[in-house]
Design a protein around this motif. Structure first.
Motif, mmCIF file in Angstrom:
data_model
loop_
_atom_site.group_PDB
_atom_site.id
_atom_site.type_symbol
_atom_site.label_atom_id
_atom_site.label_comp_id
_atom_site.label_asym_id
_atom_site.label_seq_id
_atom_site.Cartn_x
_atom_site.Cartn_y
_atom_site.Cartn_z
ATOM 1 N N ALA A 93 0.845 -1.206 0.000
ATOM 2 C CA ALA A 93 0.000 0.000 0.000
ATOM 3 C C ALA A 93 0.878 1.254 0.000
ATOM 4 C CB ALA A 93 -0.915 -0.016 1.224
ATOM 5 N N TYR A 94 1.924 1.225 0.799
ATOM 6 C CA TYR A 94 2.843 2.377 0.892
ATOM 7 C C TYR A 94 3.513 2.649 -0.455
ATOM 8 C CZ TYR A 94 7.141 4.883 2.119
ATOM 9 O OH TYR A 94 8.172 5.788 2.161
ATOM 10 N N VAL A 95 4.016 1.596 -1.078
ATOM 11 C CA VAL A 95 4.758 1.763 -2.335
ATOM 12 C C VAL A 95 3.809 2.177 -3.465
ATOM 13 C CG1 VAL A 95 6.152 0.571 -4.081
ATOM 14 C CG2 VAL A 95 6.578 0.137 -1.651
ATOM 15 N N LEU A 96 2.659 1.516 -3.555
ATOM 16 C CA LEU A 96 1.730 1.831 -4.644
ATOM 17 C C LEU A 96 1.264 3.289 -4.543
ATOM 18 C CD1 LEU A 96 -0.033 1.096 -7.057
ATOM 19 C CD2 LEU A 96 -1.668 0.023 -5.489
ATOM 20 N N ALA A 97 0.874 3.692 -3.345
ATOM 21 C CA ALA A 97 0.411 5.081 -3.180
ATOM 22 C C ALA A 97 1.552 6.058 -3.452
ATOM 23 C CB ALA A 97 -0.140 5.276 -1.768
ATOM 24 N N GLY A 98 2.732 5.745 -2.939
ATOM 25 C CA GLY A 98 3.877 6.640 -3.123
ATOM 26 C C GLY A 98 4.203 6.824 -4.600
ATOM 27 N N ASP B 73 15.312 -11.830 6.917
ATOM 28 C CA ASP B 73 15.805 -11.413 5.600
ATOM 29 C C ASP B 73 14.642 -11.081 4.666
ATOM 30 O OD1 ASP B 73 18.296 -11.838 6.566
ATOM 31 O OD2 ASP B 73 18.664 -13.726 5.504
ATOM 32 N N ALA B 74 13.624 -11.953 4.682
ATOM 33 C CA ALA B 74 12.467 -11.724 3.798
ATOM 34 C C ALA B 74 11.733 -10.452 4.200
ATOM 35 C CB ALA B 74 11.524 -12.932 3.859
ATOM 36 N N ALA B 75 11.632 -10.211 5.500
ATOM 37 C CA ALA B 75 10.897 -9.034 5.988
ATOM 38 C C ALA B 75 11.594 -7.725 5.606
ATOM 39 C CB ALA B 75 10.735 -9.114 7.506
ATOM 40 N N ARG B 76 12.897 -7.819 5.361
ATOM 41 C CA ARG B 76 13.681 -6.617 5.039
ATOM 42 C C ARG B 76 14.099 -6.578 3.559
ATOM 43 N NH1 ARG B 76 13.566 -2.355 7.507
ATOM 44 N NH2 ARG B 76 13.324 -2.502 9.713
ATOM 45 N N ALA B 77 13.520 -7.467 2.749
ATOM 46 C CA ALA B 77 14.010 -7.598 1.373
ATOM 47 C C ALA B 77 13.477 -6.519 0.432
ATOM 48 C CB ALA B 77 13.675 -8.998 0.837
ATOM 49 N N ILE B 78 13.335 -5.324 0.955
ATOM 50 C CA ILE B 78 12.951 -4.187 0.110
ATOM 51 C C ILE B 78 13.531 -2.925 0.750
ATOM 52 C CG2 ILE B 78 10.726 -3.888 1.310
ATOM 53 C CD1 ILE B 78 9.545 -2.948 -1.408
ATOM 54 N N THR B 79 14.026 -2.034 -0.091
ATOM 55 C CA THR B 79 14.457 -0.729 0.414
ATOM 56 C C THR B 79 13.347 0.250 0.085
ATOM 57 O OG1 THR B 79 16.715 -1.346 -0.085
ATOM 58 C CG2 THR B 79 16.300 1.006 0.306
ATOM 59 N N LEU B 80 12.721 0.781 1.111
ATOM 60 C CA LEU B 80 11.563 1.650 0.878
ATOM 61 C C LEU B 80 12.007 3.022 0.388
ATOM 62 C CD1 LEU B 80 9.250 0.949 3.953
ATOM 63 C CD2 LEU B 80 9.098 0.010 1.647
ATOM 64 N N PRO B 81 11.472 3.453 -0.751
ATOM 65 C CA PRO B 81 11.754 4.825 -1.172
ATOM 66 C C PRO B 81 11.072 5.804 -0.212
ATOM 67 C CG PRO B 81 10.744 3.523 -2.941
ATOM 68 C CD PRO B 81 10.591 2.750 -1.676
ATOM 69 N N ARG B 82 11.609 7.026 -0.112
ATOM 70 C CA ARG B 82 10.930 8.087 0.643
ATOM 71 C C ARG B 82 10.119 8.890 -0.363
ATOM 72 N NH1 ARG B 82 10.755 6.880 5.889
ATOM 73 N NH2 ARG B 82 12.402 5.380 5.984
ATOM 74 N N TYR B 83 8.839 8.985 -0.169
ATOM 75 C CA TYR B 83 7.994 9.688 -1.140
ATOM 76 C C TYR B 83 7.715 11.112 -0.684
ATOM 77 C CZ TYR B 83 7.395 5.065 -3.151
ATOM 78 O OH TYR B 83 7.626 3.841 -3.725
#
Ligand SMILES: Cc1cc2nc3c(=O)[nH]c(=O)nc-3n(C[C@H](O)[C@H](O)[C@H](O)COP(=O)(O)OP(=O)(O)OC[C@H]3O[C@@H](n4cnc5c(N)ncnc54)[C@H](O)[C@@H]3O)c2cc1C
Length: 394
Positions: free
Chosen positions: A306-311, A384-394
Motif C-alpha cells: 500500500a505504501y509503495v503503490l500510493a507513493g 531477511d524476507a521481511a527486510r528484502a525491500i528498500t523503501l523509497p521516501r515519497y
C-alpha cells in the motif's frame, strides 16, 4: 492536475492502508467492502521489517505496540494435554525485538478509524462489472460510476483480479486448509499458546493478555479439497470430519468454533501473478501476492505494498507508477512467497516420527552446543524476507 478518483475494493488491511496514503497524497478515495462492517477476527499477525517503517511513518507504531499480544510461551502438548516442551514465544516465532504482533481485527479497525473521516466507505456492497480501460464500475447496490483508477485489495479470491485479468489459475493451493475462530478460554491460558500435532493435522489454542477469549486454529493437509466458499455449514462439517476424535481438546474446540461469530476457513494458498496491473486497474495485498498465512508476512506485504503503490502514484501517472510499484515489490514478494512454502512443512508434520522428533529437538535445543546457529537457521530467512525491500521516501 485534477483530483484523481480511486476506487479500492476491500477494507481489511491493504485497502484501508492504501486509502490512508492516497488521501494524504490528495486523491479522492472510495472503498467498497462486501461485509456489512469492518470484519473482526483472525489470528495474531506479525508486522515486521519494512512494514515497521511503514506503520512508523503512519504514526501508528506506538498505538500498535500498546495493542501487542505480549505472548510469553508456546507449549507442545500430547493427546492427554500434558505439556511436553515449552519455549519462549518470540524464539519460536522468530520474532525480533522491533517486530510487532497484534490481532488482525485490531489492526483492521485502527486503519478504518484512521481513514473513515476522509474516505468514502461503501459497506455491504461489491463490484459486479469493471472496464479496466475506462475505470467504469458497476456495483451490486450503488449507482455505477467511473473512477480514474480501481485497486483490488479484496484478498486471495479477488473479484477485481478475476474481472480485470480474467483467469483464476494464479491461485496456488498449497494443499492445506486453515480454520480460525474465537472460542471460550476454557483452559485459562494467559499469553500462552498450546500446539497439538498429529500427522497431517495441527491445532493451536492461545489467549492474549488483552482478551478473555481464546483463539483456535485448525490446520490440516487436504490436497485438492473442493468446497463452497460461501457454505459455512459445509466447511464446519469438513472440519468436524477431519478433527473429530483427533485427541487433546479436539472435540470441545470443534463444538466451540461452530459457535464462534468470526469463523474463518480457507485454503492455504499463494497468489503468483505475471503482472500486478492492467490498464487503470492494479492489485495490492493478498489479491496481488498472497504469500500464504504460513509465511507470517501477509499483513506486512499488504502494508508495504500500500505504501509503495500510493507513493508511486503520488509521483507519476498511473502507467509509470504501476511499473515502478511492481519492480520494487517483486523481489520482496518472491522472498516472502518462498518463506510461506518453506514454513508449511514445519507447521504440519507428515508422520508421527516427525512430530516426535520436532518436540524432542525443541526440548533439547536450549542445552545444545551451537544452538544459536540452529535457531538462526530458522529465524534468519524470516528477518531477511521481511527486510528484502528498500523503501523509497515519497
Ligand atoms: C476475517 C479475516 C480473518 C483473517 N484471519 C487471518 C489470520 O488469522 N491469519 C492470517 O495470516 N491471515 C488472516 N487473514 C488474512 C489477512 O488479513 C491477510 O493475509 C493480510 O492481512 C493481507 O490483507 P488484505 O487486506 O490484502 O486481504 P484480506 O485480509 O483477505 O482482506 C480482503 C478484504 O476484501 C473483502 N472482499 C473480498 N472480496 C470482496 C468483493 N468482491 N467486494 C468487496 N469486498 C471484498 C473481504 O471481505 C476483506 O475484508 C484474515 C482475513 C480476514 C478477512
Amino acid at each position: 492536475m485534477s483530483t484523481r478518483r480511486v476506487l479500492i475494493v476491500g477494507a481489511s488491511i491493504a485497502g484501508p492502508a492504501l486509502a490512508w496514503w492516497l488521501h494524504r497524497y490528495g486523491f479522492a478515495v472510495t472503498v467498497v467492502e462486501r461485509a456489512p462492517a469492518v470484519r473482526p477476527g483472525g489470528y495474531k499477525i506479525d508486522i515486521r521489517g519494512a512494514a515497521i517503517d511503514v506503520v512508523e511513518q503512519m504514526g501508528l507504531k506506538d498505538r500498535l505496540e500498546g495493542l501487542g499480544t505480549d505472548m510469553q510461551f508456546m507449549s507442545f502438548v500430547n493427546s492427554a494435554g500434558k505439556r511436553l516442551v515449552s519455549v519462549p514465544a518470540d524464539l519460536f516465532m522468530g520474532r525480533g525485538e522491533a517486530d510487532l504482533e497484534v490481532m488482525r481485527g485490531d489492526l483492521s479497525q485502527i486503519l478504518y478509524d484512521e481513514t473513515r473521516a476522509d474516505v468514502e466507505y461503501l459497506f455491504g456492497d461489491t463490484i459486479t462489472e469493471l472496464d479496466p480501460a475506462t475505470g467504469a464500475v458497476s456495483f451490486q447496490h450503488a449507482e455505477s460510476r467511473t473512477f480514474d483508477l480501481v485497486i483490488g485489495a479484496d484478498g486471495l479470491h479477488s473479484a477485481v483480479r478475476e474481472l480485470a485479468f480474467g483467469s483464476d489459475d494464479v491461485v496456488h493451493d498449497l494443499g492445506h486448509i486453515v480454520s480460525i475462530g474465537t472460542v471460550p478460554n476454557h483452559l485459562a491460558l494467559d499469553r500462552w499458546e498450546l500446539v497439538y500435532s498429529v500427522p497431517g493435522r495441527t491445532m493451536n489454542l492461545y489467549s492474549t493478555g488483552r482478551s478473555e477469549d481464546a483463539k483456535v486454529l485448525f490446520l490440516f493437509t487436504a490436497p485438492n479439497l473442493s468446497y463452497d466458499r460461501r457454505d459455512v455449514e459445509q466447511q464446519q462439517k469438513i472440519l468436524n470430519d477431519t478433527f473429530h476424535g483427533a485427541g487433546w481438546e479436539s472435540d470441545r474446540l470443534l463444538d466451540a468454533i461452530v459457535r464462534s461469530d468470526d469463523f474463518y476457513f480457507d485454503t492455504v494458498s499463494q497468489v503468483q501473478l505475471t503482472r500486478y496491473s492492467v490498464d487503470r486497474v492494479s492489485l495490492v495485498g493478498d489479491a496481488a501476492y498472497c504469500p500464504a498465512f504460513t509465511s507470517g508476512q501477509g499483513t506486512s506485504l499488504a502494508l508495504v505494498g500500500a505504501y509503495v503503490l500510493a507513493g508511486e502514484l503520488s509521483r507519476s501517472n498511473h502507467r509509470t507508477a504501476f511499473t515502478h510499484y511492481e519492480r520494487l515489490m517483486r523481489p520482496y514478494v518472491a522472498r516472502n512467497l518462498k518463506l510461506g512454502r518453506d514454513n508449511l512443512g514445519r507447521m504440519v508434520s507428515k508422520s508421527a516420527l516427525q512430530s516426535w522428533f520436532g518436540a524432542m529437538m525443541l526440548r533439547v535445543l536450549p542445552k545444545m552446543p551451537g544452538r544459536n546457529a540452529m535457531i538462526a537457521k530458522v529465524t534468519q530467512p524470516i528477518h531477511d524476507a521481511a527486510r528484502a525491500i528498500t523503501l523509497p521516501r515519497y
